[in-house]
Design a protein around this motif. Structure first.
Motif, mmCIF file in Angstrom:
data_model
loop_
_atom_site.group_PDB
_atom_site.id
_atom_site.type_symbol
_atom_site.label_atom_id
_atom_site.label_comp_id
_atom_site.label_asym_id
_atom_site.label_seq_id
_atom_site.Cartn_x
_atom_site.Cartn_y
_atom_site.Cartn_z
ATOM 1 N N THR A 1 9.015 -3.343 3.396
ATOM 2 C CA THR A 1 8.050 -3.782 2.380
ATOM 3 C C THR A 1 7.990 -2.781 1.237
ATOM 4 O O THR A 1 7.947 -3.164 0.059
ATOM 5 N N CYS A 2 8.006 -1.491 1.568
ATOM 6 C CA CYS A 2 7.985 -0.453 0.534
ATOM 7 C C CYS A 2 9.266 -0.477 -0.306
ATOM 8 O O CYS A 2 9.228 -0.276 -1.529
ATOM 9 N N PHE B 1 -1.877 -4.296 11.258
ATOM 10 C CA PHE B 1 -1.940 -5.611 11.898
ATOM 11 C C PHE B 1 -0.723 -5.835 12.789
ATOM 12 O O PHE B 1 -0.849 -6.296 13.934
ATOM 13 N N ILE B 2 0.467 -5.501 12.288
ATOM 14 C CA ILE B 2 1.683 -5.704 13.071
ATOM 15 C C ILE B 2 1.715 -4.758 14.266
ATOM 16 O O ILE B 2 2.032 -5.163 15.396
ATOM 17 N N LEU B 3 1.362 -3.488 14.047
ATOM 18 C CA LEU B 3 1.382 -2.516 15.137
ATOM 19 C C LEU B 3 0.424 -2.913 16.253
ATOM 20 O O LEU B 3 0.801 -2.920 17.438
ATOM 21 N N LEU B 4 -0.805 -3.253 15.898
ATOM 22 C CA LEU B 4 -1.787 -3.605 16.922
ATOM 23 C C LEU B 4 -1.445 -4.930 17.596
ATOM 24 O O LEU B 4 -1.662 -5.089 18.797
ATOM 25 N N ILE C 1 1.165 6.418 6.374
ATOM 26 C CA ILE C 1 1.537 5.262 5.543
ATOM 27 C C ILE C 1 1.443 5.606 4.062
ATOM 28 O O ILE C 1 2.284 5.172 3.261
ATOM 29 N N HIS C 2 0.457 6.393 3.667
ATOM 30 C CA HIS C 2 0.331 6.786 2.259
ATOM 31 C C HIS C 2 1.570 7.564 1.815
ATOM 32 O O HIS C 2 2.122 7.319 0.732
ATOM 33 N N ASN C 3 2.019 8.494 2.643
ATOM 34 C CA ASN C 3 3.221 9.265 2.304
ATOM 35 C C ASN C 3 4.455 8.375 2.254
ATOM 36 O O ASN C 3 5.328 8.555 1.396
ATOM 37 N N MET C 4 4.530 7.391 3.159
ATOM 38 C CA MET C 4 5.666 6.475 3.156
ATOM 39 C C MET C 4 5.723 5.672 1.867
ATOM 40 O O MET C 4 6.780 5.561 1.236
ATOM 41 N N VAL C 5 4.586 5.133 1.465
ATOM 42 C CA VAL C 5 4.543 4.327 0.242
ATOM 43 C C VAL C 5 4.928 5.169 -0.965
ATOM 44 O O VAL C 5 5.712 4.749 -1.832
ATOM 45 N N HIS D 1 -2.607 -2.760 0.806
ATOM 46 C CA HIS D 1 -1.917 -3.935 1.351
ATOM 47 C C HIS D 1 -0.881 -3.519 2.390
ATOM 48 O O HIS D 1 -0.792 -4.117 3.476
ATOM 49 N N VAL D 2 -0.108 -2.485 2.081
ATOM 50 C CA VAL D 2 0.920 -2.011 3.010
ATOM 51 C C VAL D 2 0.278 -1.471 4.284
ATOM 52 O O VAL D 2 0.758 -1.715 5.400
#
Length: 249
Positions: free
Chosen positions: A236-237, A101-104, A76-80, A94-95
């Motif tokens: 979101t990103c 939350f959505i994945l789980l 996720i850090h690399n994606m952002v 936040h991302v």
């Protein structure tokens, strides 16, 4: 549920999406603990378990759970950073929270007797509106009135710019709608189809075919659960980039 009797064979795939109170059978109010509340709480506890308990005793040689947490963190850090840029990294927590939350929630909804909270537009709409408002406020705070330059396509002919500006504003305002419906719609449709084939599995004539189809759809739903969490997060990103990056022209 599938029933067989005088009225024929019937399946009710939408029953699994009914919101029910945890205690009693009274009406559901805004303060009533429901099955939605329960499974959202379980998702939050899973996040806590993954990132707090798994990293409590960090070591040079990570445990399996710590390795999983680090993989999620790095991904996720690399994606952002790649999508929203260096300025967007400060909003990484936040991302990351949104993604987990959505994945789980998606994955927990595939457990027997569970409830898929992200199949409800009331849940996904809140998440999408929070992203929309957050991005808008960040953009205005960082750029002031310059944030609205993103709606003015200066590279277009002057006569078309007002029309394009209106289209851009409408498109921007529709973001939370598409953002939320995409997630809820995909999960609801997949779970409904899965319930239909599970209902047919009770019929001896078509049971082998129905079980095979349900297994294949279940595997597909596992993929959809991961992909939809990814799609929600990367959008979101993309929206965050509008707030922290340069306006397009």
């Amino acid at each position: 549920m599938a029933t067989e009797g005088g009225s024929g064979f019937s399946i009710h795939p939408m029953d699994q999406f009914i919101v029910k109170p945890l205690f009693g059978d009274g009406p559901v109010q805004w303060y009533t603990p429901t099955n939605v509340t329960l499974w959202m709480g379980i998702a939050i506890l899973c996040i806590f378990g993954l990132f707090v308990l798994a990293t409590r005793h960090r070591g040079i040689i990570p445990t399996r759970l710590q390795s999983v947490a680090e993989v999620f963190y790095g991904f996720i850090h690399n994606m952002v950073e790649e999508v929203a840029g260096h300025e967007g990294v400060k909003y990484f927590p936040h991302v990351m929270t949104l993604f987990l939350f959505i994945l789980l929630s998606n994955l927990l909804g595939l457990l027997p007797m569970s409830f898929t909270t992200t199949s409800h537009i009331a849940v996904t709409a809140v998440l999408a509106v929070l992203v929309f408002l957050g991005v808008t406020l960040i953009g205005i705070a960082r750029k002031g009135l310059g944030f609205f330059a993103m709606f003015w396509v200066s590279s277009a002919p002057l006569a078309l710019r007002p029309v394009l500006a209106v289209i851009e504003v409408i498109s921007y305002m529709m973001r939370p709608v598409s953002h939320s419906i995409r997630l809820a719609g995909n999960l609801m449709a997949g779970h409904a189809v899965l319930k239909v084939f599970a209902g047919f599995a009770s019929m001896a004539v078509v049971a082998p075919v129905a079980i095979g189809a349900a297994t294949a759809i279940y595997a597909l739903e596992l993929l959809v659960a991961v992909v939809q969490a990814y799609v929600f997060t990367i959008l979101t990103c993309v929206y965050l980039k509008d707030a922290v990056g340069d306006a397009h022209h």
